[in-house]
Scaffold this active site. Structure first.
Site, PDB file in Angstrom:
ATOM      1  N   ARG A 106       0.956  -1.162   0.043  1.00 59.19           N
ATOM      2  CA  ARG A 106       0.078   0.103   0.071  1.00 59.19           C
ATOM      3  C   ARG A 106       0.929   1.075  -0.065  1.00 59.19           C
ATOM      4  NH1 ARG A 106      -5.113   1.687   3.641  1.00 59.19           N
ATOM      5  NH2 ARG A 106      -6.118   0.196   1.828  1.00 59.19           N
ATOM      6  N   HIS A 133      -7.535   0.666  -6.212  1.00 60.25           N
ATOM      7  CA  HIS A 133      -7.640  -0.189  -4.826  1.00 60.25           C
ATOM      8  C   HIS A 133      -8.187  -1.546  -5.410  1.00 60.25           C
ATOM      9  CE1 HIS A 133      -7.941  -1.313  -1.274  1.00 60.25           C
ATOM     10  NE2 HIS A 133      -8.606  -0.408  -0.623  1.00 60.25           N
ATOM     11  N   GLN A 136     -10.362  -4.007  -2.828  1.00 61.50           N
ATOM     12  CA  GLN A 136     -11.719  -3.332  -2.406  1.00 61.50           C
ATOM     13  C   GLN A 136     -12.805  -3.731  -3.262  1.00 61.50           C
ATOM     14  OE1 GLN A 136     -12.173  -1.451   0.691  1.00 61.50           O
ATOM     15  NE2 GLN A 136     -14.030  -2.374  -0.031  1.00 61.50           N
ATOM     16  N   ASP A 228     -17.256   7.748  -1.435  1.00 64.62           N
ATOM     17  CA  ASP A 228     -15.935   7.491  -0.683  1.00 64.62           C
ATOM     18  C   ASP A 228     -15.567   8.890  -0.234  1.00 64.62           C
ATOM     19  OD1 ASP A 228     -13.451   6.475   0.244  1.00 64.62           O
ATOM     20  OD2 ASP A 228     -12.607   6.542  -1.696  1.00 64.62           O
ATOM     21  N   CYS A 268     -16.312   1.851   1.203  1.00 62.66           N
ATOM     22  CA  CYS A 268     -14.975   0.915   1.424  1.00 62.66           C
ATOM     23  C   CYS A 268     -14.517   1.235   2.705  1.00 62.66           C
ATOM     24  CB  CYS A 268     -13.919   1.522   0.351  1.00 62.66           C
ATOM     25  SG  CYS A 268     -13.223   3.058   0.698  1.00 62.66           S
ATOM     26  N   ARG A 296     -13.457  -8.321   2.539  1.00 62.46           N
ATOM     27  CA  ARG A 296     -12.127  -8.138   2.350  1.00 62.46           C
ATOM     28  C   ARG A 296     -11.290  -9.300   2.312  1.00 62.46           C
ATOM     29  NH1 ARG A 296     -10.065  -2.945   1.857  1.00 62.46           N
ATOM     30  NH2 ARG A 296      -8.243  -3.919   1.198  1.00 62.46           N
TER      31      ARG A 296
HETATM   32  N1  NVA Z   1     -10.129   6.806  -1.524  1.00 56.61           N
HETATM   33  C1  NVA Z   1      -9.586   6.312  -0.305  1.00 56.61           C
HETATM   34  C2  NVA Z   1      -9.768   5.071   0.148  1.00 56.61           C
HETATM   35  C3  NVA Z   1      -9.512   4.331   1.505  1.00 56.61           C
HETATM   36  C4  NVA Z   1      -9.689   2.985   1.859  1.00 56.61           C
HETATM   37  C5  NVA Z   1      -7.870   6.813   0.054  1.00 56.61           C
HETATM   38  O1  NVA Z   1      -7.180   6.611  -0.922  1.00 56.61           O
HETATM   39  O2  NVA Z   1      -7.581   7.294   0.967  1.00 56.61           O
HETATM   40  N1   CP Z   2     -11.090   0.244   2.884  1.00 56.57           N
HETATM   41  C1   CP Z   2      -9.803  -0.058   3.058  1.00 56.57           C
HETATM   42  O1   CP Z   2      -8.773  -0.261   2.370  1.00 56.57           O
HETATM   43  O2   CP Z   2      -9.541   0.375   4.499  1.00 56.57           O
HETATM   44  P1   CP Z   2      -8.090   0.404   5.103  1.00 56.57           P
HETATM   45  O3   CP Z   2      -7.655   1.662   4.650  1.00 56.57           O
HETATM   46  O4   CP Z   2      -8.340   0.513   6.631  1.00 56.57           O
HETATM   47  O5   CP Z   2      -7.222  -0.873   4.987  1.00 56.57           O
END
Ligand code: NVA
Ligand code: CP
Length: 310
Positions: A106, A133, A136, A228, A268, A296
């Site tokens: 990540r 992502h 997800q 989101d 998500c 997930r």
């Molecule tokens: N769009 C959000 C998703 C978090 C799981 C981000 O990238 O922070």
């Molecule tokens: N939805 C998601 O990826 O959550 P986290 O940021 O907690 O991993």
């Protein structure tokens, strides 16, 4: 059992065919139903997990998932490894490939993850980047399938920022034959390159892609309603500015009234109640956010088995 994706990396949903994506969902449903049948599926395998952004769900579901499959995880963050001191991605990829059987990452840069995957000799899984992502969306598709009994032919409306989640819905949804309607404020549209991929997929799957600035039109007759956060990780400094721009893109009762009567709401998480969605909607009867979060685990176990089981 050997899968066609065995040994491959998944950086975004362009890396699988419709049949491969659907087989992951099918396996996720099977694993969820009979987890004991998969206790040794990845016995002895080790997954390295690199985090350069925060996480609750991804961190815990991947670690619990690999353990439940008989393997183990090693969690790394850039600060405590040499990556944080500028060790080249190539060297990290080659070295980790000698120790572990898979890498989940990540981070911010998609380009960095592409380089990591190109240099690694084990599968690399994107656990969220600035533009994608995919894990997800696999869990979301499993949830939609569980609730609606199908994916193809459904209309999914995504309201808000044209971010990583929007991109992955565009690519994955058009692949499986869902109609995808995205409404964003001006200047926050999904990236043209991903819209183009979705349009190409949609021409094959006979679905519709609609990108607009009109939330009501996007939500009209939607089977699935998604939003989101307005400011993703990395955009925190723009939070205040975005709050002003995104006001008309809140998913609330008034907007949801344009969806089908039995619409499904997904997010998500983490969510900001009172910003992108009201508490009434996210905690209401149409919402399946906790089922979605649980999936997930199952969807990623299916992905790990698909990529890592010979
Ligand atoms: N769009 C959000 C998703 C978090 C799981 C981000 O990238 O922070
Ligand atoms: N939805 C998601 O990826 O959550 P986290 O940021 O907690 O991993």
């Amino acid at each position: 059992m050997s899968h066609s994706l065995y040994g491959k990396s998944i950086l975004d949903l362009t890396e699988m065919t419709k049949a491969e994506l659907l087989s992951i969902i099918e396996l996720a449903v099977a694993i969820k139903a009979q987890p004991d049948d998969y206790r040794q599926a990845l016995a002895g395998k080790i997954l390295a997990m690199i985090f350069e952004k925060n996480s609750t769900r991804t961190r815990v579901s991947f670690e619990a998932g690999i353990i439940q499959l008989g393997g183990q995880a090693i969690v790394l963050d850039s600060k405590s490894t040499q990556m944080g001191r500028g060790e080249p991605v190539k060297d990290t990829a080659k070295v980790l490939s000698g120790y572990v059987d898979g890498i989940m990452i990540r981070t911010y840069s998609d380009q960095m993850v592409q380089e990591l995957a190109a240099q690694a000799t084990v599968p690399v899984i994107n656990g969220l980047t600035d533009h994608h992502h995919p894990c997800q969306i696999l869990a979301d598709f499993q949830t939609i399938y569980e609730v609606k009994g199908k994916l193809e032919g459904l209309k999914l409306a995504y309201i808000g920022d044209g971010n990583n989640i929007a991109h992955s819905f565009l690519i994955g949804g058009s692949l499986v034959g869902m109609d995808i309607a995205i409404a964003t404020p001006k200047g926050y549209e999904p990236k043209p390159e991903f819209i183009e991929i979705a349009q190409k997929n949609a021409a094959v799957s006979q679905s519709n892609i609609e990108i607009s600035h009109n939330p009501v039109k996007a939500v009209e007759q939607a089977d699935v309603l998604v939003t989101d956060v307005w400011a993703s990780m990395g955009n925190e400094a723009e939070q205040k500015e975005r709050e002003a721009v995104f006001q008309e893109f809140q998913v609330n009762q008034q907007l949801a009234a344009f969806a089908k009567e039995d619409y499904l709401f997904l997010h998500c998480l983490p969510a900001h109640r009172g910003e992108e969605v009201t508490a009434e909607i996210i905690d209401g009867t149409h919402s399946a956010i906790y089922q979605e979060a649980e999936n997930r685990l199952h969807a990623q176990k299916a992905l790990l088995v698909t990529l890592m089981q010979k």
